[in-house]
Motif scaffolding. Structure first.
Motif, PDB file in Angstrom:
ATOM      1  N   UNK A  97      10.807 -17.430  -3.860  1.00 57.62           N
ATOM      2  CA  UNK A  97      10.776 -16.281  -4.751  1.00 57.62           C
ATOM      3  C   UNK A  97       9.432 -16.250  -5.457  1.00 57.62           C
ATOM      4  N   UNK A  98       9.069 -15.082  -5.994  1.00 55.03           N
ATOM      5  CA  UNK A  98       7.797 -14.928  -6.670  1.00 55.03           C
ATOM      6  C   UNK A  98       7.904 -15.319  -8.148  1.00 55.03           C
ATOM      7  N   UNK A  99       6.827 -15.896  -8.645  1.00 56.61           N
ATOM      8  CA  UNK A  99       6.748 -16.263 -10.057  1.00 56.61           C
ATOM      9  C   UNK A  99       5.381 -15.869 -10.585  1.00 56.61           C
ATOM     10  N   UNK A 100       5.339 -15.241 -11.755  1.00 55.61           N
ATOM     11  CA  UNK A 100       4.065 -14.895 -12.395  1.00 55.61           C
ATOM     12  C   UNK A 100       3.533 -16.157 -13.074  1.00 55.61           C
ATOM     13  N   UNK A 151       0.576 -14.024  -8.636  1.00 56.38           N
ATOM     14  CA  UNK A 151       1.888 -14.256  -8.049  1.00 56.38           C
ATOM     15  C   UNK A 151       1.846 -15.582  -7.287  1.00 56.38           C
ATOM     16  N   UNK A 152       2.839 -16.431  -7.507  1.00 53.25           N
ATOM     17  CA  UNK A 152       2.941 -17.705  -6.803  1.00 53.25           C
ATOM     18  C   UNK A 152       4.343 -17.812  -6.209  1.00 53.25           C
ATOM     19  N   UNK A 153       4.429 -18.261  -4.954  1.00 49.84           N
ATOM     20  CA  UNK A 153       5.723 -18.473  -4.315  1.00 49.84           C
ATOM     21  C   UNK A 153       6.286 -19.819  -4.765  1.00 49.84           C
ATOM     22  N   UNK A 172      15.007 -15.950 -10.792  1.00 53.97           N
ATOM     23  CA  UNK A 172      16.068 -16.891 -11.161  1.00 53.97           C
ATOM     24  C   UNK A 172      15.509 -18.049 -11.982  1.00 53.97           C
ATOM     25  N   UNK A 173      16.294 -18.464 -12.961  1.00 59.48           N
ATOM     26  CA  UNK A 173      15.973 -19.611 -13.804  1.00 59.48           C
ATOM     27  C   UNK A 173      17.222 -20.470 -13.911  1.00 59.48           C
ATOM     28  N   UNK A 174      17.067 -21.779 -13.869  1.00 55.98           N
ATOM     29  CA  UNK A 174      18.210 -22.672 -14.019  1.00 55.98           C
ATOM     30  C   UNK A 174      18.153 -23.361 -15.382  1.00 55.98           C
ATOM     31  N   UNK A 175      19.288 -23.349 -16.076  1.00 53.76           N
ATOM     32  CA  UNK A 175      19.433 -24.091 -17.327  1.00 53.76           C
ATOM     33  C   UNK A 175      20.018 -25.443 -16.975  1.00 53.76           C
TER      34      UNK A 175
END
Length: 338
Positions: free
Chosen positions: A1-4, A14-16, A106-109
C-alpha cells in the motif's frame, strides 16, 4: 500500500509499504480521513524526526474505522468509527516519528488498551470533522493551561485551526467575551461563525485601543494605565509581533498562553514587564485532552466543520500537503479516503 513519507530534507514522496499484520491484541484501522498539520511541513524540512532513521511516515490527525481485530483484542468492535490518541502507540508516535503514519490506507494499533488509544464516535459524525479531534485537543489544552474561567475576557491571536478551536473551547468554558485577531478577513469571518464575540484586523486596527473599546480599561493598579481589562491572551499565531503586542498591552496579572510554534527567537525585555507580573505559559500537545474534546466535537459538529477549508482525496495527498504549507492558501486541509 502507499504511504506519504518524508524521504529527505524538504522531500515528501509516495512510498510502498507492507499492509500491517494483526497480532492477538491488535486492532486494524482503515483510515477514513487525516488532517494536515503545520508540523508536517516542519518534519519534512528537517528530513524526518529523530530518533527514527531514514524514511518518516506522515499523518497524525486521523479518524478511522475498525476493520479487523486480534483474537484477544477488546475495547472496540469491527465496524466502530474511532478517533485516535496518536501519542499512545507502542511503536512510536503515529505520524510524528513512529513506525507508522496515518496518510496511508491501514494502520495497526499494537496491543490495544481499552480507552487508551481509541475512542468510539457516532457513525453519523462526518469523517472530515472527526479528523479534527487531534488538533482540537491541542487547542483545548491551551485553554486549560490558561485557566480561563466563566466571566473572563480573552483574546486569541491567529484564526487558524488552533486559534478557532481555542475560541470554541473558551466560549464553552463560559468566558464572557472572546476577541480573535488576524490579518485575513476571511478567517475573521469564520471566527465570528464559530462563536467569537468580536474580531480585530491587526493589519488596519490598533489592537490595544480596540481591546479597550471591547473589554474596557483595566482597574487601577501599578502598571495598568492605558491597558485593556483582558484577562487571557492566547498566541496561536507564532509570530514575534504577537508577543510584542501582548507585552505592551497586558494588564497586571494577565495570563499569556502560547500553543503556537515560534520558528525564530523572540526578544523579551523582562525588566519592562516586571511590574505587570504577567504569567507566561507554554502549551504543548494534549496530556489529558485528546478525548475530552471529542464530546464537544460530537455536540457541535456543524461549528467545528467551519474550520475545514479544503478536503482532498488520498491520491492527492501530496497536493494537500503543499496546499496546507502555502501561507494564506487554506485553513484546515483534510485528506479523505474513498
Amino acid at each position: 500500500m502507499k504511504s506519504v513519507t518524508v524521504t529527505g530534507p524538504d522531500r515528501i514522496e509516495w512510498v510502498e509499504v507492507d499492509e500491517p499484520e494483526v497480532g492477538p491484541r491488535d486492532v486494524l484501522l482503515q483510515i477514513k480521513a487525516c488532517g494536515i498539520c503545520g508540523s508536517d511541513a516542519m518534519y519534512a524540512h528537517m528530513g524526518g524526526i529523530p530518533p527514527r532513521q531514514g524514511a518518516t511516515p506522515l499523518g497524525h490527525e486521523p479518524a478511522a474505522e475498525v476493520v479487523a481485530m486480534g483474537e484477544d483484542a477488546v475495547g472496540v468492535a469491527i465496524g466502530d468509527h474511532v478517533v485516535i490518541d496518536t501519542m499512545r502507540f507502542t511503536d512510536g508516535l503515529l505520524g510524528s516519528g513512529g513506525a507508522q503514519g496515518a496518510l496511508t490506507p491501514f494502520v495497526v494499533v499494537k496491543d490495544n488498551e481499552p480507552g487508551v488509544q481509541l475512542r468510539v464516535i457516532p457513525k453519523e459524525l462526518p469523517w472530515h470533522v472527526a479528523a479534527l479531534n487531534e488538533p482540537m485537543a491541542v487547542a483545548h489544552h491551551a485553554v486549560n493551561r490558561s485557566d480561563a474561567k466563566a466571566g473572563d475576557r480573552a483574546v486569541v491571536f491567529g484564526a487558524g485551526p488552533i486559534g478557532l478551536g481555542a475560541t470554541i473551547s473558551l466560549k464553552a468554558a463560559g468566558v464572557a467575551h472572546v476577541v480573535v485577531v488576524d490579518v485575513q478577513p476571511s478567517r475573521l469571518e469564520i471566527a465570528l461563525e464559530v462563536g467569537a464575540d468580536a474580531v480585530i484586523d491587526s493589519s488596519s486596527e490598533d489592537v490595544s485601543a480596540r481591546l479597550i473599546e471591547l473589554h474596557g480599561n483595566a482597574p487601577e493598579a501599578f502598571g495598568n494605565e492605558g491597558r485593556p481589562a483582558t484577562d487571557v491572551f492566547i498566541d496561536a499565531a507564532g509570530v514575534a509581533s504577537v508577543i510584542e503586542t501582548v507585552l505592551a498591552t497586558a494588564k497586571h496579572g494577565a495570563v499569556l498562553t502560547i500553543p503556537a510554534v515560534h520558528k525564530r527567537p523572540v526578544e523579551v525585555d523582562f525588566g519592562a514587564i516586571l511590574m505587570q507580573e504577567l504569567d507566561i505559559r507554554m502549551s504543548m500537545g494534549y496530556p489529558t485532552e485528546i478525548f475530552e474534546v471529542t464530546d464537544a466535537i460530537i455536540a457541535n459538529a456543524d461549528k467545528y466543520a467551519k474550520i475545514v477549508s479544503h478536503t482532498l482525496p488520498f491520491d492527492q495527498a501530496l497536493e494537500a500537503l503543499e496546499l496546507a504549507s502555502t501561507p494564506g492558501a487554506a485553513n484546515k486541509v483534510v485528506v479523505v479516503f474513498e
